[in-house]
Design an enzyme around this catalytic site. Structure first.
Site, short mmCIF file in Angstrom:
data_model
loop_
_atom_site.label_atom_id
_atom_site.label_comp_id
_atom_site.label_asym_id
_atom_site.label_seq_id
_atom_site.Cartn_x
_atom_site.Cartn_y
_atom_site.Cartn_z
N GLU A 9 0.83 -1.21 0.00
CA GLU A 9 0.00 0.00 0.00
C GLU A 9 0.86 1.26 0.00
O GLU A 9 0.53 2.24 -0.65
CB GLU A 9 -0.96 0.01 1.19
CG GLU A 9 -2.12 -0.97 1.05
CD GLU A 9 -3.01 -0.68 -0.16
OE1 GLU A 9 -3.05 0.46 -0.64
OE2 GLU A 9 -3.66 -1.62 -0.65
N TYR A 18 -6.08 7.01 4.05
CA TYR A 18 -6.33 5.94 3.07
C TYR A 18 -5.59 4.65 3.47
O TYR A 18 -6.18 3.57 3.50
CB TYR A 18 -5.90 6.38 1.65
CG TYR A 18 -5.79 5.17 0.77
CD1 TYR A 18 -6.95 4.55 0.30
CD2 TYR A 18 -4.56 4.56 0.50
CE1 TYR A 18 -6.89 3.38 -0.44
CE2 TYR A 18 -4.48 3.40 -0.23
CZ TYR A 18 -5.65 2.82 -0.70
OH TYR A 18 -5.57 1.64 -1.40
N ASP A 22 -9.59 4.97 -2.82
CA ASP A 22 -8.45 5.45 -3.62
C ASP A 22 -9.00 6.03 -4.93
O ASP A 22 -10.22 6.16 -5.09
CB ASP A 22 -7.42 4.33 -3.84
CG ASP A 22 -7.94 3.24 -4.76
OD1 ASP A 22 -9.11 3.31 -5.19
OD2 ASP A 22 -7.17 2.30 -5.05
N CYS A 44 -14.10 -0.44 -14.91
CA CYS A 44 -14.60 0.94 -14.81
C CYS A 44 -13.41 1.89 -14.96
O CYS A 44 -13.08 2.67 -14.07
CB CYS A 44 -15.33 1.13 -13.48
SG CYS A 44 -16.32 2.63 -13.44
N CYS A 53 -18.78 -1.02 -19.64
CA CYS A 53 -20.01 -1.27 -18.88
C CYS A 53 -20.66 -2.60 -19.23
O CYS A 53 -21.32 -3.21 -18.39
CB CYS A 53 -21.00 -0.12 -19.10
SG CYS A 53 -20.32 1.48 -18.62
N CYS A 103 -19.54 -5.16 -16.86
CA CYS A 103 -19.54 -4.76 -15.45
C CYS A 103 -20.65 -5.45 -14.66
O CYS A 103 -21.80 -5.46 -15.09
CB CYS A 103 -19.71 -3.24 -15.37
SG CYS A 103 -19.76 -2.66 -13.66
N CYS A 132 -26.11 0.90 -12.08
CA CYS A 132 -25.22 2.06 -12.16
C CYS A 132 -25.99 3.28 -12.68
O CYS A 132 -26.50 3.27 -13.80
CB CYS A 132 -24.05 1.74 -13.08
SG CYS A 132 -22.96 3.15 -13.33
S1 SF4 Z 1 -21.65 0.26 -15.33
FE1 SF4 Z 1 -21.06 1.96 -14.02
S2 SF4 Z 1 -19.66 1.08 -12.53
FE2 SF4 Z 1 -19.83 -0.38 -14.22
S3 SF4 Z 1 -18.15 0.10 -15.64
FE3 SF4 Z 1 -19.95 1.25 -16.32
S4 SF4 Z 1 -19.74 3.21 -15.31
FE4 SF4 Z 1 -18.41 1.82 -14.20
#
Ligand code: SF4
Length: 340
Positions: A40, A122, A140, A192, A199, A202, A208
């Site tokens: 870290e 952090y 972060d 992301c 997306c 994701c 989202c």
């Molecule tokens: S859906 Fe939202 S959280 Fe997922 S990659 Fe796209 S912008 Fe990022």
């Protein structure tokens, strides 16, 4: 919120990055706080790719916090050379010595970790979560980006930080907080991403908000930074019998304690120019390097020079082994320029 947690942890169980300091999900081994802390600290302001080799070298040479605590400061600074932000390396040694005095045991709460040298908000949260599985809100730059998009926080950074932190707090689980923090980091690093979030891959795409609004790629917004001021300086390349003169910079200040070429900022001066520890007679220009520091950009001219007075404190380093001198990046590049 429960949906976000479950989806993210399930994704992490399958797609966690394999990193040398990490215990993979579903592995019952206990993370080593020394390795978590070291990684870290190294990762602050630096990428995973840049850190991996340093981490391997450090843990091979100093496998435990007690061994790092017993190391010579100059050896640690030299091993750190190239990672930048050298105050981190000095704090690393100070912190290792504090922990070694505690019998080699890191504190296991965020609050107590925060008391250690060089461990800020952090890092204490990250170590508490990852090494000790304490619930801690770990934010972060990757997490800032994911949270900004997930909750469509359109206020620009850095003023949006309290809102991001509050949202991150709401979504952080009581259990598996370490895995959750690392899952967030991995999602930000691999899916992301800052440019063109993926997306379609994701696990959070259905929930989202930024994606639903079609603004994912625009977030997080940032207040434009002011241009960094420009400074100039001169480094001197002073040769003798296939060796070059290197000096040690003062313990405090920029690149403090590091081995370096003499420069006109603090220890050498060209003929007739101001106060300094020793005088040089300057010769041919050898080139220049430009290097970005946090608060300014430095253009460092490199000049061939000769000593113009008494022998200064320093060491004559074999030019053929200059790559092993542990020079910080600025001076390593200045040396390359001199030898080009
Ligand atoms: S859906 Fe939202 S959280 Fe997922 S990659 Fe796209 S912008 Fe990022």
């Amino acid at each position: 919120m429960a949906d976000v947690r479950e989806r993210l942890l399930a994704w992490y169980d399958e797609h966690a990055r394999v990193l040398p300091w990490r215990v993979p999900p579903n592995n019952r081994a206990t993370p080593d706080p020394y390795r978590v802390w070291l990684s870290e600290v190294m990762l602050q302001q630096t990428t995973v790719a840049a850190v991996k080799d340093y981490f391997a070298r450090f843990t091979e040479r100093w496998p435990t916090v007690a061994e790092l605590a017993a190391a010579e400061e100059a050896d640690v600074l030299s091993a750190w050379a190239g990672l930048g932000y050298y105050a981190r390396a000095r704090n690393l040694i100070a912190c290792a010595r504090v922990v070694a005095d505690r019998g080699g045991l890191f504190p296991d709460s965020e609050e107590d970790l925060r008391e250690l040298p060089g461990v800020g908000a952090y890092t204490s949260a990250a170590i508490a979560a990852i090494a000790f599985d304490r619930r801690a809100v770990v934010v972060d730059a990757n997490v800032e980006r994911v949270i900004s998009r997930l909750f469509a926080i359109t206020e620009p950074l850095p003023t949006s930080r309290p809102a991001i932190r509050e949202a991150a707090d709401r979504v952080t689980p009581e259990r598996r907080a370490g895995d959750f923090a690392q899952a967030m980091m991995d999602l930000g690093a691999t899916i992301c991403t800052s440019r063109e979030p993926r997306c379609l891959l994701c696990p959070l795409s259905d929930v989202c908000e930024a994606r639903a609004m079609g603004i994912a790629g625009d977030l997080p917004r940032k207040i434009a930074k002011k241009a960094r001021p420009a400074r100039t300086g001169t480094a001197f390349w002073i040769e003798r019998d296939s060796h070059v003169l290197l000096v040690q910079r003062p313990g405090k200040g920029m690149l403090g304690g590091m081995r370096a070429l003499p420069d006109d900022g603090w220890n050498a001066r060209a003929d007739g120019n101001g106060k300094a520890e020793f005088a040089v007679r300057q010769g041919d220009p050898l080139g220049a390097v430009t290097h970005g520091f946090t608060h300014f950009t430095l253009t460092l001219s490199v000049l061939r020079a000769e000593l113009a007075g008494s022998e200064p404190e320093g060491e004559w380093w074999p030019i053929s082994q200059i790559g092993e001198a542990g020079l910080p990046t600025l001076f390593a590049r200045a040396a390359q320029t001199a030898l080009a």
